[in-house]
Design a protein around this motif. Sequence first.
Motif, PDB file in Angstrom:
ATOM      1  N   THR A  12       0.835  -1.201   0.000  1.00 47.47           N
ATOM      2  CA  THR A  12       0.000   0.000   0.000  1.00 47.47           C
ATOM      3  C   THR A  12       0.866   1.245   0.000  1.00 47.47           C
ATOM      4  O   THR A  12       0.349   2.362   0.078  1.00 47.47           O
ATOM      5  N   ALA A  13       2.171   1.089  -0.074  1.00 49.35           N
ATOM      6  CA  ALA A  13       3.090   2.223  -0.046  1.00 49.35           C
ATOM      7  C   ALA A  13       4.293   1.907  -0.919  1.00 49.35           C
ATOM      8  O   ALA A  13       5.122   1.079  -0.559  1.00 49.35           O
ATOM      9  N   THR A  36       3.167   4.560   6.650  1.00 47.76           N
ATOM     10  CA  THR A  36       3.690   5.447   5.613  1.00 47.76           C
ATOM     11  C   THR A  36       2.633   6.433   5.158  1.00 47.76           C
ATOM     12  O   THR A  36       2.899   7.634   4.992  1.00 47.76           O
ATOM     13  N   ASN A  37       1.407   5.946   4.969  1.00 47.52           N
ATOM     14  CA  ASN A  37       0.332   6.839   4.542  1.00 47.52           C
ATOM     15  C   ASN A  37      -0.053   7.810   5.646  1.00 47.52           C
ATOM     16  O   ASN A  37      -0.446   8.953   5.375  1.00 47.52           O
ATOM     17  N   ASP A  45       2.463  10.542   5.412  1.00 48.41           N
ATOM     18  CA  ASP A  45       2.150  11.443   4.296  1.00 48.41           C
ATOM     19  C   ASP A  45       1.015  12.387   4.660  1.00 48.41           C
ATOM     20  O   ASP A  45       1.046  13.583   4.313  1.00 48.41           O
ATOM     21  N   GLU A  51      -6.554   3.953   0.909  1.00 47.18           N
ATOM     22  CA  GLU A  51      -5.276   3.576   0.309  1.00 47.18           C
ATOM     23  C   GLU A  51      -5.493   2.389  -0.605  1.00 47.18           C
ATOM     24  O   GLU A  51      -6.428   1.600  -0.430  1.00 47.18           O
TER      25      GLU A  51
END
Length: 657
Positions: free
Chosen positions: A495-496, A549-550, A553, A618
Amino acid sequence: MTDRKEFRDLSTPAQARDAIDGLDLAPDAERVPLDEARGRVLAERVDAGLDVPGFDRAAMDGYAVGGRDTFGADEADPVVLDLVGTVHAGAEPDVEVEEGEAAEISTGAVMPPGADAVVMVERTTETEAGVEIRTAVAPGDHVMLAGADVAAGERALGPGTRLTAREIGLLSALGVESVPVRGEPVVGIVSTGDELVRPGEDLDSAAGQIYDVNSYTIAAAVAEAGGDPVLYPHAGDDYDEMERLLRKAAAECDLVLSSGSTSASAVDVIYQVIEERGELLLHGVAVKPGKPMLVGRLDGRPDESADDPAEPSGGSAYVGLPGYPVSALTIFRTFVAPAIREAAGLPEPATATVTARMAAEERYGEGRTRMLPVGLVEAPEAVGEEGDATGAAGGDRDLLAYTVDKGSGATTSLVEADGVVEVDADTAYVGAGESVEVELFSPDVRPPSVLGVGEDDPALARLLDALDRPRYLAVGSREGLRRFRDGVPDVVATTAGSPAGDPEPLGAYDREWGLVVPAGNPEGIAGLGDLVDRELRFVNRGTDSGLRTNLADALADLADERATTRHELVEAIDGFELAARAHESPARKVAAGDADAGLGLRATAEKLGLGFVSVGTERVRLFANPDRAEKPGVEALVTALDERLAAILDELPGFGQ
């Protein structure tokens, strides 16, 4: 205060084997009923007490004749014999075959007097004149003579024979009702530690309690090795209670196995019990995992009925296994299981060793023999072959071995590994691509049909249920992409970020993520800004997680809106660095009252009856190694994506395409 027991001169693996081989584990022979004898080993020779069969019998349906009466018969010139009766299986013949006569007979029936051969029914025809015989037979044709299978007085089975369905069939034919067999070593199992709770009992994780893994895994391993496992209540770290249980087990068993309380710490006192109530032969082995192993002998508990109750009653061999499940099972399998098999009279299992290439470099410099658990995956050259890991169906295979080493305390290592690579104590590292010998956990081990790595995801977990023998390692998007880059797995879910090179896209779907909060959202959390501005306890995911990670961001976007830096926002969040491993872990912290909010999915929040504050969606993307796109397991995954994914996404709140 208890003195600390130091590990001094560690024994070599060979010395540990010698110490265990010197223990007497063999029980007395016993006699068991035939219906309980499967899998047992004969202790004595069994001779036939009667002929099998006990009579001359017909080997097929047809006609019992005197062979002399059929000489010269053929299709063109048959012989006609008088039909004098019929003989059925299980009945004594009531006819006698004279010259020129025949009797109809069934397979297995007793040959009637005067007959010495059988003509198969297909070569005969009954007529008004009698039986037309269209072939010649010699005396003994199509007849099983008495004792042709086993003759009375003949050696039927020898000592050391393991009784399978075939041998039990023969013993049944001999009329044997019970057989003398080697005794199964009775193995007492005692897990130690105040923190242990048996499965099914209430668990208090806040108090550091864990479920007792070793009692059940070691008991299963004992049974597989031919022993008779007996589970005892787990012992706490109290000396008196530990002594009582161990000596009780020693009085009742041939071997006592304990797990835990064998290290050199001050609270691990089991070696003191062995030294004071038996004989300690070995303490510590130069092997990893499993250094804190004990070998010795242990006196049984006092016999209250004896003239001197202080005297021990019997005794047993003793082996102390480490407490961590992987270490305990590795030491058992390497050192103890062979001794149990020998005591039970069982042969060593079939050798199950394959050659593989190390997927990545493994460095090691502790000066101990290393039992390195590894998983196997078929490399591109092996794609399309079927069979077990030894290549029985497809010839030699090109296999990659990747380390499965989450530490001795990680029980998932027990099922994620396919075998062990033994690394010599003098070996500093094993290089990537280096050929190694993998000793499989059993000859039946097969590499997974497809090996996937990457993001932890509930939709993917359901999708994998449709496949045969998949293996998925939820290591997170970042670690998954790294392993994918190194060419180990067949498939990655991320997903990243995207895989480097030219991966084969398999499919994709969306999932909604955000903050999981207590039911009713009592703190009125509206978004990420509340985590920054208010004193709220937060639980994050690990750094390899795509969710994290999301989140980073999203915090960067929030920092831009506030004209500050992401670092400043992260520093303001209480618990940002508190990482939980799996996608449900932060939500479960919230449910337990240990946090005000946790990073997670809407599907998780609704599953656990919690509240949810959406932050965004995501994309979960699946890619295949292009060299393995035609691997049957990858193709099966593609089929599952086409046929099942839509229905799975409909079942999960916040998921969609």
